[in-house]
Design an enzyme around this catalytic site. Structure first.
Site, PDB file in Angstrom:
ATOM      1  N   HIS A 228      19.843   6.051  13.191  1.00  0.00           N
ATOM      2  CA  HIS A 228      20.723   5.072  13.052  1.00  0.00           C
ATOM      3  C   HIS A 228      22.260   5.807  13.259  1.00  0.00           C
ATOM      4  O   HIS A 228      23.400   5.038  13.261  1.00  0.00           O
ATOM      5  CB  HIS A 228      20.823   5.207  11.070  1.00  0.00           C
TER       6      HIS A 228
ATOM      7  N   ARG B 172       5.276   3.001  10.579  1.00  0.00           N
ATOM      8  CA  ARG B 172       6.037   2.703  11.717  1.00  0.00           C
ATOM      9  C   ARG B 172       7.005   3.937  12.436  1.00  0.00           C
ATOM     10  O   ARG B 172       7.265   5.479  11.735  1.00  0.00           O
ATOM     11  CB  ARG B 172       7.454   2.053  10.571  1.00  0.00           C
TER      12      ARG B 172
ATOM     13  N   GLN C  78      27.091  -9.717   8.148  1.00  0.00           N
ATOM     14  CA  GLN C  78      27.995 -10.059   7.640  1.00  0.00           C
ATOM     15  C   GLN C  78      27.831  -9.269   5.755  1.00  0.00           C
ATOM     16  O   GLN C  78      28.340  -8.918   5.075  1.00  0.00           O
ATOM     17  CB  GLN C  78      29.502 -11.082   7.550  1.00  0.00           C
TER      18      GLN C  78
ATOM     19  N   GLU D 235      13.738   5.412  12.623  1.00  0.00           N
ATOM     20  CA  GLU D 235      15.261   5.308  12.566  1.00  0.00           C
ATOM     21  C   GLU D 235      15.524   6.242  11.642  1.00  0.00           C
ATOM     22  O   GLU D 235      16.793   6.714  11.526  1.00  0.00           O
ATOM     23  CB  GLU D 235      15.476   3.986  11.707  1.00  0.00           C
TER      24      GLU D 235
ATOM     25  N   TYR E 101      14.671   8.796  10.157  1.00  0.00           N
ATOM     26  CA  TYR E 101      14.258   9.491   8.648  1.00  0.00           C
ATOM     27  C   TYR E 101      13.575  10.714   8.682  1.00  0.00           C
ATOM     28  O   TYR E 101      13.244  11.089  10.158  1.00  0.00           O
ATOM     29  CB  TYR E 101      14.358   8.196   8.239  1.00  0.00           C
TER      30      TYR E 101
END
Ligand code: NAP
Ligand code: SF4
Length: 675
Positions: free
Chosen positions: A253, A215, A340, A165, A167
């Site tokens: 991201h 991961r 949401q 992601e 990181y």
């Protein structure tokens, strides 16, 4: 005989066995930061009782500089160990297993102390990172290893080392963010040194009988990301260094390709994980947009992975696995991937919950108990507010009758589900229909009720929703003017050039609907990949197609208008608004803001700009669609009030402004919990 033999098969890890192939993926819920560890424990225990094999906590920082935010939860002290022990004890008592995710955010850390391989600022943070020296890198490794050791002391079954992601560890891997020339940069062997060292030293510190999940970013989706060969090389080295399982990460991201939003096809990236199968000897987990037992089973049966990771679906229904095991998949509350109440809350600094399940992360506060006295309850309106009230009231043992003038349950959800990219709403309506039948709610559909029909009930709930706002534009009664209900519900014929009045959620939805010709990329993975420019990472580094996004030709020419001067789509979800804007831009939608609507005639829509009504222009549209917001439908509520009959007014009938299904369902559930 189960319908999910692969998903429900145990997985032997040697020193321990996972009871099935479902992992609850890591989510930043904000619970750990409340400091209420009983609440954190209940959240995870609820999911452990629901049958999931292994859970991963939200990202826990190994030190200050690596924490996602100042004040984010860390694992650095004896006090942290004591707090986390409350969680692990409760999970183990509930028959579950849990691993702590160690998340070092690197340059994504939202604070001035953030560190990275090189001083390359991220586009999603205002803080430029400091470049680490050799000593600084050693400190980061030992802090991560220390966090793993403390996690073991706290009773965790393992740790997940976050390496995807975009990181910290991911930042070392690619030249996009690693410009170093020492032994931590340059060649790929040097760039992968840090993740491998972290896994190796963690294994050394925790011994053999402790799960280490790594991961790994399978497809970075940013320029100069990893090639597929590099991903495989890293996976092999991570295995050698002592990892027990490899979990999948999809996209950084900062990537401008949606990876988990509702418009992403189900299991859209399972094929990427599949490319690693057979290349390592340890189990591989796949993730992203797997939200039903059927999808999970298909992914496993087709050899895409050894396990599936579901994160948001575990917010929607803690009992996902138990219900699948019991052959009750239709009763699983579906995650519609809307973001949401989960990610939009996380990025808005609010505690996470779930649109379809307001109890998520509120387990100790929103308690649904059997009612002391069984009441007769009439609910008028079978949209999300009425349905959620009916469901919770019936679960509590009340005798519930649900009325709607429409012939089907769902209210506005039935319009949302027509929009390409919002197919998941179909599952939500189906689920409510199933639950109404299961719980014995008497549904009286196709029935318009008045005050006389509502006497004799112990409680009356008015959830009559909203009606379209009348924008009072001269000429709006022309044949070429429709509103969103005509388009989405009644499928009225729409011309080739369209002016959409109002750029709120519904204006965007209607535009997306009109751009497609009945074929949604969300149900067509190759088309979706082409439209967003995603390719096989074995063909091109990082999985970015060299030819870029290739959107299909739009079905219509759409102009989307608003009176406000601000950028279009400001009111849309924090984590999804950019996707809607990008989709419309890809399809050549013209955004026009700061307008006055002067009149409509056969030539089209006449507009002007500013207070001085300058620059009069005609938008030569065949069809004009009104999406100018909504007002409460309070006619029945007012009638009852005039007759002195007390009623609870909820959802859009209560407040129309900024109404969405999240507020409606939350309000309905909470009301029913109190009746
Ligand atoms: P909305 O978001 O309030 O948007 C209404 C639009 O109409 C605005 O663009 C507004 O912009 C315009 N407008 C308001 N009064 C007007 C008037 N008198 N004449 C002309 N234009 C007028 O409402 P909505 O689009 O109907 O959506 C309703 C709710 O559903 C929203 O709260 C939204 O959150 C929710 N929803 C969400 C999504 C989602 O993707 N999350 C999708 C659909 C719906 P100007 O005032 O600038 O003209
Ligand atoms: Fe899924 Fe939406 Fe609930 Fe998040 S809020 S868990 S995306 S249904």
């Amino acid at each position: 005989m189960t319908a999910y033999p692969n998903m429900l098969a145990p997985l032997d890890l040697g020193f321990t066995t996972l009871k099935n192939r479902v992992l609850m993926g890591s989510m930043h819920t904000g619970l750990e930061e409340t400091g209420d560890w009983n609440r954190v424990a209940e959240f995870y225990a609820d999911r452990a009782r629901g049958g999931v094999a292994l859970m991963v906590t939200g990202g826990i920082g190994p030190n200050l500089e690596g924490s996602v935010l100042p004040g984010a939860a860390m694992m650095t002290t004896d006090k942290d160990v004591a707090n986390h022990s409350i969680v692990t004890d409760r999970v183990h008592q509930s028959g579950g297993k849990i691993a702590m995710q160690i998340l070092h955010a690197g340059r994504y850390a939202y604070g001035p102390k953030c560190v990275a391989p090189s001083p390359v600022k991220s586009p999603i943070s205002p803080f430029p990172p400091s470049e680490l020296d050799e000593e600084g890198i050693e400190k980061q490794i030992s802090d991560i290893v220390n966090a793993a050791r403390l996690a073991q002391q706290a009773g965790y079954d393992g740790v997940e080392i976050m390496g995807s992601e975009g990181y910290f560890l991911n930042q070392f891997l690619v030249t996009h963010t690693n410009k170093r020339e020492d032994r931590w940069g340059g060649s790929y062997e040097n760039r992968m040194r840090l993740p491998i060292e972290v896994v190796r030293r963690t294994r050394e510190a925790v011994g053999t009988d402790f799960i280490i999940i790594y991961r790994l970013s399978m497809i970075d989706l940013v320029p100069n990301g990893s090639t597929h060969e590099e991903v495989v090389q890293l996976a092999k080295e991570v295995e050698k260094a002592g990892a027990t399982i490899i979990n999948t990460g999809i996209g950084w991201h900062e990537a401008r390709i949606p990876t988990i939003a509702t418009s992403v096809p189900r299991a859209a990236f399972a094929w990427v994980t599949k490319k690693l199968m057979g290349k390592v000897g340890i189990p591989v987990i796949t993730s992203n947009r797997i939200n039903t037992p059927g999808v999970a089973e298909e992914v496993l049966a087709t050899g895409c992975a050894d396990m599936v990771s579901l994160a948001r679906p575990m917010l929607a229904d803690a009992d996902f696995v138990n219900k699948a095991m019991a052959g009750e998949a239709a009763r699983i509350a579906p995650c519609i991937a809307c973001n949401q109440a989960c990610l939009d809350h996380t990025f808005g600094g609010k505690l996470t919950s779930c649109l379809v399940n307001p109890r998520a992360c509120h387990e100790t506060e929103l308690v649904i108990e059997a009612a002391k006295t069984r009441k007769t309850i009439a609910i008028v309106g079978a949209g999300p507010a009425g349905l959620s009230t009916a469901m919770t009231a019936a679960q509590r043992g009340h005798d519930v009758t649900l009325f709607d003038r429409a012939g089907e349950v769902g209210g506005q959800l039935n319009m949302a589900k027509q929009v390409p990219g919002k197919e998941e709403f179909r599952g939500l309506v189906d689920w409510y229909r199933t639950m109404m039948a299961d719980l014995g709610v008497k549904t009286e559909l196709g029935r318009e009720v008045g005050a006389d029909d509502l006497t004799g009930f112990d409680e009356v709930v008015i959830a009559t929703g909203v009606t379209p706002r009348d924008p009072q534009i001269p000429g709006q009664d022309q044949k070429n003017v429709l509103n969103y209900i005509d388009v989405l519900r009644h499928k009225a014929e729409v011309g080739k050039s369209v002016a959409v009045i109002g750029a709120g959620g519904i204006g965007f939805d209607v535009s997306e609907y009109l751009l497609e010709d009945g074929h949604s990329a969300t149900t067509d993975l190759p088309l979706w990949m082409k439209e967003w420019g995603v390719t096989d990472p074995a063909r091109h580094r990082s999985g970015l197609a060299p030819e870029g996004p290739q959107p299909a030709t739009p079905a219509r020419k759409v102009t989307l208008l608003q009176r406000k001067k601000q950028a279009h789509g400001k009111s849309l979800g924090k984590t999804t608004g950019w996707i809607h804007r990008a989709t419309l831009k890809m399809k050549d939608v013209t955004f026009v803001g700061g307008v006055n609507y002067e009149r409509i005639d056969d030539d089209g829509l006449h507009i002007s700009f500013g207070e001085e009504r300058a620059d009069p222009t005609v938008i030569a549209a065949d069809t004009i669609v009104l999406c100018a917001g909504q007002v409460s439908d309070r006619s029945l509520a007012d009638e009852l009030m005039a007759r002195g009959i007390s009623a609870h007014v909820i959802g859009g009938a209560d407040v129309a402004a900024e109404l969405d299904a999240k507020r409606a369902i939350n309000q309905g559930t909470r009301l029913a919990a109190s009746l």
